[in-house]
Each structure stands twice: as structure tokens, then as C-alpha cells.
Design a protein around this motif. Structure first.
Motif, PDB file in Angstrom:
ATOM      1  N   LYS A 157       0.847  -1.195   0.000  1.00  0.00           N
ATOM      2  CA  LYS A 157       0.000   0.000   0.000  1.00  0.00           C
ATOM      3  C   LYS A 157       0.877   1.238   0.000  1.00  0.00           C
ATOM      4  O   LYS A 157       2.046   1.200   0.391  1.00  0.00           O
ATOM      5  N   SER A 158       0.299   2.339  -0.460  1.00  0.00           N
ATOM      6  CA  SER A 158       0.980   3.632  -0.390  1.00  0.00           C
ATOM      7  C   SER A 158      -0.075   4.704  -0.214  1.00  0.00           C
ATOM      8  O   SER A 158      -1.216   4.556  -0.670  1.00  0.00           O
ATOM      9  N   ILE A 159       0.297   5.777   0.445  1.00  0.00           N
ATOM     10  CA  ILE A 159      -0.624   6.904   0.601  1.00  0.00           C
ATOM     11  C   ILE A 159      -0.838   7.584  -0.740  1.00  0.00           C
ATOM     12  O   ILE A 159      -1.933   8.039  -1.064  1.00  0.00           O
ATOM     13  N   LEU A 160       0.224   7.612  -1.551  1.00  0.00           N
ATOM     14  CA  LEU A 160       0.158   8.307  -2.827  1.00  0.00           C
ATOM     15  C   LEU A 160       1.165   7.699  -3.801  1.00  0.00           C
ATOM     16  O   LEU A 160       2.300   7.392  -3.428  1.00  0.00           O
ATOM     17  N   SER A 161       0.734   7.517  -5.039  1.00  0.00           N
ATOM     18  CA  SER A 161       1.640   7.143  -6.131  1.00  0.00           C
ATOM     19  C   SER A 161       1.856   8.376  -6.997  1.00  0.00           C
ATOM     20  O   SER A 161       0.895   8.992  -7.456  1.00  0.00           O
ATOM     21  N   VAL A 162       3.129   8.739  -7.209  1.00  0.00           N
ATOM     22  CA  VAL A 162       3.485   9.885  -8.042  1.00  0.00           C
ATOM     23  C   VAL A 162       4.142   9.351  -9.311  1.00  0.00           C
ATOM     24  O   VAL A 162       5.105   8.596  -9.238  1.00  0.00           O
ATOM     25  N   ILE A 163       3.598   9.732 -10.474  1.00  0.00           N
ATOM     26  CA  ILE A 163       4.171   9.281 -11.741  1.00  0.00           C
ATOM     27  C   ILE A 163       4.604  10.515 -12.529  1.00  0.00           C
ATOM     28  O   ILE A 163       3.780  11.315 -12.968  1.00  0.00           O
ATOM     29  N   THR A 164       5.900  10.664 -12.684  1.00  0.00           N
ATOM     30  CA  THR A 164       6.459  11.820 -13.387  1.00  0.00           C
ATOM     31  C   THR A 164       6.483  11.547 -14.892  1.00  0.00           C
ATOM     32  O   THR A 164       5.891  10.593 -15.378  1.00  0.00           O
ATOM     33  N   SER A 165       7.188  12.388 -15.635  1.00  0.00           N
ATOM     34  CA  SER A 165       7.251  12.279 -17.092  1.00  0.00           C
ATOM     35  C   SER A 165       7.759  10.905 -17.526  1.00  0.00           C
ATOM     36  O   SER A 165       8.728  10.384 -16.981  1.00  0.00           O
ATOM     37  N   ILE A 166       7.087  10.319 -18.521  1.00  0.00           N
ATOM     38  CA  ILE A 166       7.442   8.994 -19.025  1.00  0.00           C
ATOM     39  C   ILE A 166       7.895   9.091 -20.478  1.00  0.00           C
ATOM     40  O   ILE A 166       7.245   9.726 -21.305  1.00  0.00           O
ATOM     41  N   SER A 301      30.624  32.448 -10.636  1.00  0.00           N
ATOM     42  CA  SER A 301      31.531  33.422 -11.247  1.00  0.00           C
ATOM     43  C   SER A 301      32.031  32.899 -12.582  1.00  0.00           C
ATOM     44  O   SER A 301      32.052  31.691 -12.834  1.00  0.00           O
ATOM     45  N   SER A 302      32.445  33.814 -13.446  1.00  0.00           N
ATOM     46  CA  SER A 302      32.843  33.445 -14.808  1.00  0.00           C
ATOM     47  C   SER A 302      34.105  32.577 -14.830  1.00  0.00           C
ATOM     48  O   SER A 302      35.091  32.907 -14.167  1.00  0.00           O
ATOM     49  N   PRO A 303      34.081  31.448 -15.560  1.00  0.00           N
ATOM     50  CA  PRO A 303      32.910  30.946 -16.269  1.00  0.00           C
ATOM     51  C   PRO A 303      31.944  30.224 -15.322  1.00  0.00           C
ATOM     52  O   PRO A 303      32.384  29.492 -14.430  1.00  0.00           O
ATOM     53  N   MET A 304      30.659  30.434 -15.517  1.00  0.00           N
ATOM     54  CA  MET A 304      29.668  29.696 -14.754  1.00  0.00           C
ATOM     55  C   MET A 304      29.767  28.220 -15.130  1.00  0.00           C
ATOM     56  O   MET A 304      29.917  27.877 -16.300  1.00  0.00           O
ATOM     57  N   ILE A 305      29.713  27.346 -14.137  1.00  0.00           N
ATOM     58  CA  ILE A 305      29.763  25.910 -14.393  1.00  0.00           C
ATOM     59  C   ILE A 305      28.476  25.262 -13.886  1.00  0.00           C
ATOM     60  O   ILE A 305      28.077  25.472 -12.734  1.00  0.00           O
ATOM     61  N   ILE A 306      27.851  24.492 -14.764  1.00  0.00           N
ATOM     62  CA  ILE A 306      26.574  23.843 -14.463  1.00  0.00           C
ATOM     63  C   ILE A 306      26.721  22.349 -14.708  1.00  0.00           C
ATOM     64  O   ILE A 306      27.357  21.924 -15.677  1.00  0.00           O
ATOM     65  N   ILE A 307      26.144  21.541 -13.822  1.00  0.00           N
ATOM     66  CA  ILE A 307      26.117  20.093 -14.046  1.00  0.00           C
ATOM     67  C   ILE A 307      24.666  19.634 -14.174  1.00  0.00           C
ATOM     68  O   ILE A 307      23.767  20.146 -13.503  1.00  0.00           O
ATOM     69  N   ASP A 308      24.450  18.669 -15.076  1.00  0.00           N
ATOM     70  CA  ASP A 308      23.087  18.194 -15.315  1.00  0.00           C
ATOM     71  C   ASP A 308      23.115  16.721 -15.737  1.00  0.00           C
ATOM     72  O   ASP A 308      23.924  16.320 -16.571  1.00  0.00           O
ATOM     73  N   GLY A 309      22.220  15.949 -15.161  1.00  0.00           N
ATOM     74  CA  GLY A 309      22.159  14.517 -15.443  1.00  0.00           C
ATOM     75  C   GLY A 309      21.295  14.171 -16.633  1.00  0.00           C
ATOM     76  O   GLY A 309      20.512  13.227 -16.578  1.00  0.00           O
ATOM     77  N   ALA A 310      21.422  14.896 -17.720  1.00  0.00           N
ATOM     78  CA  ALA A 310      20.629  14.616 -18.928  1.00  0.00           C
ATOM     79  C   ALA A 310      21.246  13.419 -19.657  1.00  0.00           C
ATOM     80  O   ALA A 310      22.151  13.575 -20.463  1.00  0.00           O
ATOM     81  N   HIS A 311      20.755  12.224 -19.351  1.00  0.00           N
ATOM     82  CA  HIS A 311      21.348  11.011 -19.895  1.00  0.00           C
ATOM     83  C   HIS A 311      20.405  10.237 -20.819  1.00  0.00           C
ATOM     84  O   HIS A 311      20.731   9.133 -21.248  1.00  0.00           O
ATOM     85  N   ASN A 312      19.234  10.815 -21.115  1.00  0.00           N
ATOM     86  CA  ASN A 312      18.338  10.190 -22.091  1.00  0.00           C
ATOM     87  C   ASN A 312      17.741  11.276 -22.979  1.00  0.00           C
ATOM     88  O   ASN A 312      17.948  12.469 -22.763  1.00  0.00           O
ATOM     89  N   VAL A 313      16.991  10.843 -23.985  1.00  0.00           N
ATOM     90  CA  VAL A 313      16.513  11.783 -25.001  1.00  0.00           C
ATOM     91  C   VAL A 313      15.577  12.825 -24.414  1.00  0.00           C
ATOM     92  O   VAL A 313      15.691  14.030 -24.697  1.00  0.00           O
ATOM     93  N   SER A 314      14.647  12.389 -23.592  1.00  0.00           N
ATOM     94  CA  SER A 314      13.697  13.326 -22.995  1.00  0.00           C
ATOM     95  C   SER A 314      14.410  14.390 -22.171  1.00  0.00           C
ATOM     96  O   SER A 314      14.102  15.583 -22.254  1.00  0.00           O
ATOM     97  N   ALA A 315      15.386  13.964 -21.372  1.00  0.00           N
ATOM     98  CA  ALA A 315      16.132  14.924 -20.553  1.00  0.00           C
ATOM     99  C   ALA A 315      16.971  15.854 -21.420  1.00  0.00           C
ATOM    100  O   ALA A 315      17.150  17.032 -21.086  1.00  0.00           O
ATOM    101  N   ALA A 316      17.482  15.341 -22.539  1.00  0.00           N
ATOM    102  CA  ALA A 316      18.259  16.187 -23.454  1.00  0.00           C
ATOM    103  C   ALA A 316      17.398  17.288 -24.058  1.00  0.00           C
ATOM    104  O   ALA A 316      17.843  18.427 -24.219  1.00  0.00           O
ATOM    105  N   ILE A 317      16.164  16.946 -24.389  1.00  0.00           N
ATOM    106  CA  ILE A 317      15.229  17.951 -24.916  1.00  0.00           C
ATOM    107  C   ILE A 317      15.003  19.042 -23.878  1.00  0.00           C
ATOM    108  O   ILE A 317      15.016  20.244 -24.194  1.00  0.00           O
ATOM    109  N   ARG A 318      14.818  18.625 -22.626  1.00  0.00           N
ATOM    110  CA  ARG A 318      14.602  19.601 -21.554  1.00  0.00           C
ATOM    111  C   ARG A 318      15.844  20.467 -21.331  1.00  0.00           C
ATOM    112  O   ARG A 318      15.740  21.675 -21.081  1.00  0.00           O
ATOM    113  N   LEU A 319      17.003  19.848 -21.404  1.00  0.00           N
ATOM    114  CA  LEU A 319      18.244  20.603 -21.230  1.00  0.00           C
ATOM    115  C   LEU A 319      18.385  21.654 -22.319  1.00  0.00           C
ATOM    116  O   LEU A 319      18.684  22.831 -22.038  1.00  0.00           O
TER     117      LEU A 319
END
Length: 434
Positions: A157-166, A301-319
Motif C-alpha cells: 500500500k501507499s498513501i500516494l503514487s506519483v508518476i512523473t514524465s514517461i 563566477s565566470s565561467p559559470m559551471i553547471i552540471i546536469d544529469g541529462a542522460h536520455n533523449v527526454s532529458a536532453a530535450i529539456r536541457l
């Protein structure tokens, strides 16, 4: 068993591979007297956004005063972040204690002639034991892969099931179509339960809706077209959703507004099921939530450095979408590292043309992809690219070339190396970015 011994045991168990199904985790948890049966869960599945939605809910619930557990995978910065209590990682001594407890149970079922549990099953069982002992008010339980046949779905059982982007992922385990994968994700929905999901692919929504109908579960769909007034100011993101005006997020990316909206609607369901979460808790929780490795600015500070776990196609589109929104007029460089079982050709097609310079790096392990092999793909879309000897080598060269922004993305496995590089540089300069 100390932490080093526990870590060694986990490493040795990697040989048991990935085995979807619930038979093994049932036997393991039964040996442990089924600690999961006495825990309240929010179960979270999806291709992208599981960690972010869980982060928002975790922050909101702890702001509301609830004793909150959290189970995630994979880890990004610290292995122990997989199991958390009130925003703190499980300690090394606690981890060793519960792994030893689970090892004894695993040895017992092997003596009875059953297969040895996998690493994920061992970690999941250890997390259940830890959360039960902590007497959590609620545990945010993140699916490892899929849903229906994932070890976390042993919960009844669970109080809530959360289903994000598929979207398409792990097709060798979950199926070749988005509908197959949606069926797997919808497998976490419990009879008579509550479900919240995002507006997404109509065929996916139809499957979730039908599963809810068949299991007499209540369904809430977060309508992302109600998100408005998105803007980026002084390193934070601001937006509005329904009656919530000027919500602030330190977690960046347009997609994070969608995950935040999902968390807001989840809180509405929780309040209808005995919880007490105020608007103030929601504003505070969303504002203070942090999730490493998801479009995270680790150097301003310059250069700004950003890390992102875009490791699939959907995440790449979002990135790519996020880069176009925030940094349309900036000189941008990439550091890319991917696993060989990902669709890195399509990820390169989506992202590579936007960069002024790209360095590829090798990833490690059985799934690792060599930097030169990735480079061959990248140069189909951007010829100003090269293979770096290491993450440090790539960062050294990019900083010398004076790019405004460096974005390191792909496999989560190498992002901590970027973080270490920045931390080391800050220490040398007597600076702090965070």
C-alpha cells in the motif's frame, strides 16, 4: 561489519546483475519480518523527474514537521545519499549495521536454495529496515527501474503514487514502446489508492487513467499549461501555478516548474488524507529544495559551471530548452560523458549544435563509453569538438578558452568529478560558491 566491509559486500554483489521481479525481494523481506509493512509511503515512478519531484516533496514535508525518509537511486555526490532521514544521509555506521542485517537474511535464503538477491534488492531491504527503526511519518520511495517489477513495488500500500514524465528507457527490460513502459510505471498504482501525474503523452495518460479506473484509485492530473510567468532572476527561477503566485525555486530548468506543480498537487492529496501542509510549507519547501546534478549551478563566477544529469533523449530535450531560455546570448561549452547503452546519437543531435565547443570524456564501468567513440558521434553535429583525457583536462582547457558557461552533462557517474574540481579550486582561492 564496518562501513568498508559493507561497501565491499555491496561491490561483490554487483555480480548478481539486474533481475526484475518481486520473488527475491519478497523472500528477503520475509526473512527480515517485512519491515515495509509498517511504513507509510509515497511511491514515485517515471523516466525523468523522479528525483526532483521527490526533492520538492521531501523539502515541503520536512518544513511541515514530518519525520521524512527518502530512498533514491542512483547516488550522485555520495553513495550514502541513497538512504536519507530528515535531509541527512544515513551514517556509515548505520549503513553497515543494516547491510549486515540484510546479509544474514540473504545468506539464509541462499542456504534454502534460492538465488542471491541483487544489489538493489539488498539496498532496498536495508532502507526498509532503517526507515522502520526511525519510525518515519512518511517515506518517499523512488522506483529504481520501471515500476511493476521493481523491488520497491513489494509494498502492498501507499498513501500516494506519483508518476512523473514517461519516455523510452531501459527497453531491454521494460519494453520497446512508450505504452509498454507506461504499463510498467503504472504498475505501482495500488487498489483504492491515490495517484498524481503530469499532463503528458496522451497514450501514457490513457494507460494511467485506465489503471486507476481498474484499481478504483483516485487520479489527479497536474495541468502544466496552468504554469505561468516563468522567469530567471539572480540565480533563481520564479513562476506561478494556479493560486500560487511568484513561487521561487533554486532548482533551475523550465521542467522543474512542472515537477514543482506536481508536488503542489500531491500536497493537496496528502492534505485530504490526514496530513497538514500549509501554503507557507509549500512556498518554503519549494524555495529551499536542492537536488544535486540537475541543472545545478556549482560555480556562479565566470565561467559559470553547471552540471546536469541529462542522460536520455527526454532529458536532453529539456536541457536544450532550458539553455535556449536562460542562455540564448552566451558563449557555451559542453563536457559530455555517456553510457554506451543510452541513445547518445540522438542526445548529441538535440544538444550539440548549441555549443561553441564540446569536450567528451570517458565513463567507467561495464556500461562506460570511451570519449573517442562518443566524439565520433558528436562531430556529426558539431565539428568543434575533442576528446579530453579526463574531466580535469576538459575543465582546464575550457577555462583557458574563456567561455561564459560550461555545462557538464550526461551520465551522473562523472558529475561528481566536476564538483570536486570546483571545490578544489575554491579551496585554493579561499572562496565558497555555496
Amino acid at each position: 561489519m564496518n562501513f568498508s566491509e559493507a561497501a565491499g559486500y555491496i561491490s561483490a554483489c554487483e555480480n548478481y546483475g539486474i533481475v526484475p521481479g518481486l520473488d527475491s525481494i519478497r523472500r528477503l523481506c520475509n526473512e527480515l519480518s517485512n519491515p515495509q509493512d509498517n511504513i507509510n509511503f509515497i511511491h514515485i515512478a517515471g523516466t525523468n523527474g523522479k528525483g526532483s519531484a521527490g526533492t520538492f516533496l521531501n523539502s515541503i514535508l520536512t518544513d511541515a514537521g514530518y519525520k521524512t525518509g527518502r530512498y533514491i537511486s542512483p547516488a550522485v555526490m555520495d553513495y550514502l545519499e541513497k538512504i536519507q532521514y530528515n535531509n541527512e544521509n544515513i551514517s556509515e555506521s548505520e549503513f553497515a549495521f543494516y547491510i549486515e542485517k540484510v546479509k544474514k537474511a540473504a545468506d539464509s535464503i541462499v542456504k534454502k536454495g534460492f538465488p542471491h538477491p541483487t544489489v538493489f534488492e539488498i539496498e532496498t531491504a536495508a532502507a526498509f529496515c532503517f526507515f522502520a527503526e526511525k519510525d518515519c511519518d512518511i517515506v518517499l520511495l523512488e522506483v529504481g527501474m520501471g515500476g511493476k517489477n521493481d523491488a520497491t513495488n513489494i509494498i502492498s500500500k501507499s498513501i500516494l503514487s506519483v508518476i512523473t514524465s514517461i519516455s523510452l528507457e531501459h527497453i531491454q527490460f521494460l519494453g520497446n514502446t512508450i505504452e509498454d513502459i507506461a504499463h510498467e510505471k503504472a504498475g505501482i498504482i495500488k487498489h483504492g489508492g491515490n495517484v498524481v501525474t503530469l499532463t503528458q503523452n496522451p497514450s501514457v495518460t490513457d494507460i494511467i487513467r485506465k489503471t486507476c479506473h481498474d484499481r478504483s484509485a483516485y487520479l489527479k492530473i497536474s495541468k502544466i499549461y496552468n504554469i505561468s510567468d516563468i522567469r530567471f532572476e539572480n540565480g533563481i527561477q520564479i513562476f506561478s501555478y494556479k493560486g500560487y503566485k511568484d513561487i521561487t525555486l533554486s532548482m533551475l530548468g523550465k521542467f522543474q516548474t512542472e515537477n514543482a506543480a506536481l508536488a503542489i498537487d500531491a500536497c493537496g492529496i496528502l492534505n485530504n488524507n490526514g496530513f497538514c501542509i500549509s501554503e507557507e510549507n509549500i512556498y518554503n519547501g519549494l524555495r529551499t529544495a536542492k537536488w544535486p546534478g540537475r541543472f545545478e549551478i556549482i560555480k556562479k563566477s565566470s565561467p559559470m559551471i553547471i552540471i546536469d544529469g541529462a542522460h536520455n533523449v527526454s532529458a536532453a530535450i529539456r536541457l536544450r530548452e532550458t539553455i535556449d531560455i536562460y542562455f540564448s546570448d552566451h558563449k557555451i561549452s559542453y563536457i559530455m560523458g555517456m553510457f554506451k547503452d543510452k541513445n547518445y546519437n540522438e542526445i548529441a543531435r538535440i544538444t550539440a549544435k548549441r555549443a561553441d565547443k564540446i569536450f567528451t570524456v570517458s565513463t567507467s564501468g561495464k556500461r562506460g563509453l570511451d570519449a573517442h567513440e562518443l566524439l565520433e558521434t558528436i562531430t556529426q553535429y558539431n565539428t568543434n569538438a575533442a576528446a579530453a583525457d579526463s574531466v580535469d583536462d576538459a575543465l582546464d582547457k575550457l577555462q583557458q578558452e574563456k567561455y561564459d558557461i560550461i555545462i557538464a552533462f550526461g551520465s551522473l557517474s562523472f558529475l561528481n568529478e566536476v564538483n570536486r574540481y570546483v571545490s578544489k579550486a575554491n579551496e585554493a582561492n579561499g572562496e565558497s560558491e555555496k
